[in-house]
Design a protein around this motif. Structure first.
Motif, short mmCIF file in Angstrom:
data_model
loop_
_atom_site.label_atom_id
_atom_site.label_comp_id
_atom_site.label_asym_id
_atom_site.label_seq_id
_atom_site.Cartn_x
_atom_site.Cartn_y
_atom_site.Cartn_z
N GLY A 58 -11.33 17.85 49.25
CA GLY A 58 -11.24 16.66 50.08
C GLY A 58 -12.33 15.65 49.71
N CYS A 59 -12.07 14.39 49.97
CA CYS A 59 -13.05 13.34 49.69
C CYS A 59 -12.79 12.14 50.60
CB CYS A 59 -13.01 12.92 48.23
SG CYS A 59 -11.48 12.11 47.71
N HIS A 60 -13.83 11.32 50.79
CA HIS A 60 -13.68 10.08 51.56
C HIS A 60 -13.11 8.96 50.70
CE1 HIS A 60 -15.45 11.61 55.16
NE2 HIS A 60 -16.64 11.80 54.63
N ASP A 61 -13.60 8.86 49.46
CA ASP A 61 -13.27 7.73 48.58
C ASP A 61 -12.58 8.28 47.34
OD1 ASP A 61 -13.24 5.57 46.79
OD2 ASP A 61 -15.07 4.71 47.64
N LEU A 62 -11.26 8.21 47.30
CA LEU A 62 -10.49 8.77 46.20
C LEU A 62 -10.76 8.03 44.89
CD1 LEU A 62 -8.36 10.92 45.51
CD2 LEU A 62 -6.60 9.21 45.96
N ASP A 63 -10.85 6.72 44.94
CA ASP A 63 -11.09 5.95 43.73
C ASP A 63 -12.45 6.29 43.12
OD1 ASP A 63 -8.67 4.62 43.91
OD2 ASP A 63 -9.50 2.97 45.07
N GLU A 64 -13.45 6.49 43.96
CA GLU A 64 -14.78 6.85 43.47
C GLU A 64 -14.74 8.19 42.76
OE1 GLU A 64 -19.25 6.91 45.35
OE2 GLU A 64 -17.68 7.98 46.47
N MET A 65 -14.02 9.15 43.32
CA MET A 65 -13.96 10.47 42.71
C MET A 65 -13.18 10.45 41.40
SD MET A 65 -15.96 12.13 44.44
CE MET A 65 -15.80 13.47 43.26
N VAL A 66 -12.16 9.61 41.31
CA VAL A 66 -11.44 9.48 40.05
C VAL A 66 -12.34 8.88 38.98
CG1 VAL A 66 -9.55 8.27 38.89
CG2 VAL A 66 -9.14 9.40 41.08
N ARG A 67 -13.11 7.86 39.34
CA ARG A 67 -14.05 7.27 38.36
C ARG A 67 -15.05 8.30 37.88
NH1 ARG A 67 -13.59 2.74 41.93
NH2 ARG A 67 -15.45 3.42 43.10
N PHE A 68 -15.57 9.11 38.80
CA PHE A 68 -16.53 10.14 38.42
C PHE A 68 -15.87 11.20 37.54
CE2 PHE A 68 -18.06 14.46 39.36
CZ PHE A 68 -19.35 14.37 38.88
N ALA A 69 -14.71 11.70 37.97
CA ALA A 69 -14.06 12.80 37.26
C ALA A 69 -13.62 12.41 35.85
CB ALA A 69 -12.86 13.31 38.06
N THR A 70 -13.26 11.15 35.66
CA THR A 70 -12.84 10.70 34.34
C THR A 70 -14.03 10.18 33.51
OG1 THR A 70 -12.26 8.53 35.29
CG2 THR A 70 -10.49 10.16 35.05
N GLY A 71 -14.75 9.24 34.05
CA GLY A 71 -15.81 8.58 33.28
C GLY A 71 -17.06 9.39 33.10
N ILE A 72 -17.37 10.28 34.05
CA ILE A 72 -18.58 11.09 33.97
C ILE A 72 -18.25 12.53 33.59
CG2 ILE A 72 -20.59 11.96 35.21
CD1 ILE A 72 -20.70 8.97 34.67
N LEU A 73 -17.41 13.17 34.38
CA LEU A 73 -17.11 14.58 34.13
C LEU A 73 -16.29 14.77 32.85
CD1 LEU A 73 -17.50 17.41 35.26
CD2 LEU A 73 -15.54 17.02 36.78
N GLY A 74 -15.39 13.82 32.57
CA GLY A 74 -14.64 13.88 31.33
C GLY A 74 -13.27 14.52 31.45
N LEU A 75 -12.68 14.49 32.65
CA LEU A 75 -11.35 15.04 32.84
C LEU A 75 -10.27 13.99 32.57
CD1 LEU A 75 -11.91 17.11 36.12
CD2 LEU A 75 -12.12 17.86 33.73
N GLU A 76 -9.06 14.45 32.40
CA GLU A 76 -7.90 13.57 32.22
C GLU A 76 -7.19 13.39 33.56
OE1 GLU A 76 -3.54 13.47 29.95
OE2 GLU A 76 -4.83 15.24 29.82
N LEU A 77 -6.94 12.15 33.94
CA LEU A 77 -6.17 11.86 35.14
C LEU A 77 -4.69 11.99 34.80
CD1 LEU A 77 -6.00 10.87 38.10
CD2 LEU A 77 -5.95 8.53 37.18
N ARG A 78 -4.02 12.95 35.43
CA ARG A 78 -2.61 13.18 35.16
C ARG A 78 -1.71 12.39 36.11
NH1 ARG A 78 0.05 14.85 31.01
NH2 ARG A 78 1.58 15.81 32.37
N GLU A 79 -2.15 12.26 37.37
CA GLU A 79 -1.33 11.56 38.36
C GLU A 79 -2.22 11.12 39.51
OE1 GLU A 79 2.53 12.31 41.31
OE2 GLU A 79 1.88 13.88 39.92
N LYS A 80 -1.91 9.97 40.08
CA LYS A 80 -2.65 9.49 41.24
C LYS A 80 -1.69 8.83 42.21
CE LYS A 80 -6.65 6.63 42.59
NZ LYS A 80 -5.95 5.69 43.48
N THR A 81 -1.79 9.21 43.49
CA THR A 81 -1.03 8.57 44.55
C THR A 81 -2.03 7.92 45.51
OG1 THR A 81 -1.04 10.47 46.06
CG2 THR A 81 0.67 10.43 44.35
N ALA A 82 -1.56 7.46 46.62
CA ALA A 82 -2.46 6.85 47.60
C ALA A 82 -3.42 7.88 48.19
CB ALA A 82 -1.66 6.19 48.71
#
Length: 285
Positions: free
Chosen positions: A13-37
């Motif tokens: 769970g998270c408060h800010d989904l966009d922030e976590m996507v930025r971290f997971a892709t740009g910092i952690l280095g994961l691939e975003l496969r799908e994103k919904t609201a």
């Protein structure tokens, strides 16, 4: 006994989904496969996803394990119920959300949410990193535990985990040859204590150490080397206040019958043979 085949995914769970996507892709280095609201699915291997961030309750998390056969899932449901564990079988919509064919969910004695899944989906498409962190696979995760001995009875008695080593009251558990896929972390909290991704080499660990510093990401432990698993590591803090880890060179236990768990002292040298010391307050988030 319920035979766990492998770890599968985490739902966080998270408060800010966009922030976590930025971290997971740009910092952690994961691939975003799908994103919904409300959901973001990310991975570091060929799975449909390893991490799913869910907008809403930031304290919510769940860990999932794969079972090999459908009849094992049915047997697990019955065995858990016989031990007084409340079990929910996933609906078709819930299975679709998790990219699995079937699953059950329940809580361990520490109220950690656990899911057992059958036929988690693979993509047939290789992982394409957002940042070249050298990730090779989703490695393991840590769980908070308020009563380690009670938890061990559950994980090694009802479930098929085995103790590889212990540090103080904490325990490192394996479900295959890898030294540990679960780390039980003594704590008064509930939920995921840290999230690990394996990287190809110590060079990747060190490259990320410099990169994380340049990006002002708080480093909470390392670089170092664990005397238990022999893995070289670095731990850092995400914007969700969860601890993330890269590691490389984890030990494999191939002599199952001959392995005797070791008891390490509750000292810094039991966590890092090079002399690194964790930031205790942030490491225990």
């Amino acid at each position: 006994m319920i035979l766990l085949h492998d770890i599968c995914y985490l739902r966080l769970g998270c408060h800010d989904l966009d922030e976590m996507v930025r971290f997971a892709t740009g910092i952690l280095g994961l691939e975003l496969r799908e994103k919904t609201a409300t959901h973001a699915y990310l991975r570091g291997d060929s799975s449909a996803f390893n991490l799913c961030y869910i907008k809403g309750d930031a304290d919510y998390d769940a860990s999932a394990f794969e079972l090999r056969h459908l009849d094992q899932l049915k047997a697990a449901e019955q065995e858990l119920a016989e031990h007084g564990v409340g079990v929910h079988r996933g609906s078709e919509a819930e299975c679709d959300e998790r990219c699995v064919e079937a699953f059950i969910t329940f809580k361990d004695p520490n109220d950690n949410q656990i899911e057992l899944v059958y036929r988690p989906h693979q993509t047939g498409v290789r992982y394409f990193p957002a940042r070249d962190a050298g990730i090779t696979e989703f490695g393991h995760f840590g769980l908070h535990s308020r009563n380690i001995e009670r938890e061990l009875q559950f994980w090694t008695g009802l479930l098929s985990a085995r103790v590889s080593d212990r540090i103080g009251d904490g325990a490192l558990l394996r479900i295959d040859e890898v030294h540990h896929k679960i780390a039980l972390f003594p704590s008064e909290k509930v939920g995921i204590q840290h999230v690990n991704f394996q990287v190809e080499s110590v060079d990747d660990v060190m490259r990320s150490w410099y990169f994380l510093q340049e990006q002002n990401v708080p480093i909470v432990f390392g670089p170092g080397r664990h005397p238990t698993s022999t893995a070289m590591f670095i731990y850092f803090l995400g914007p969700d206040r969860r601890v993330y880890e890269y590691s490389s060179g984890v030990k494999r236990i191939t002599d199952e019958a001959g392995h005797v768990p070791r008891q390490f002292e509750m000292k810094p040298s039991s966590f890092c043979m090079w002399g690194a010391r964790p930031n205790v307050e942030e490491f225990s988030e």
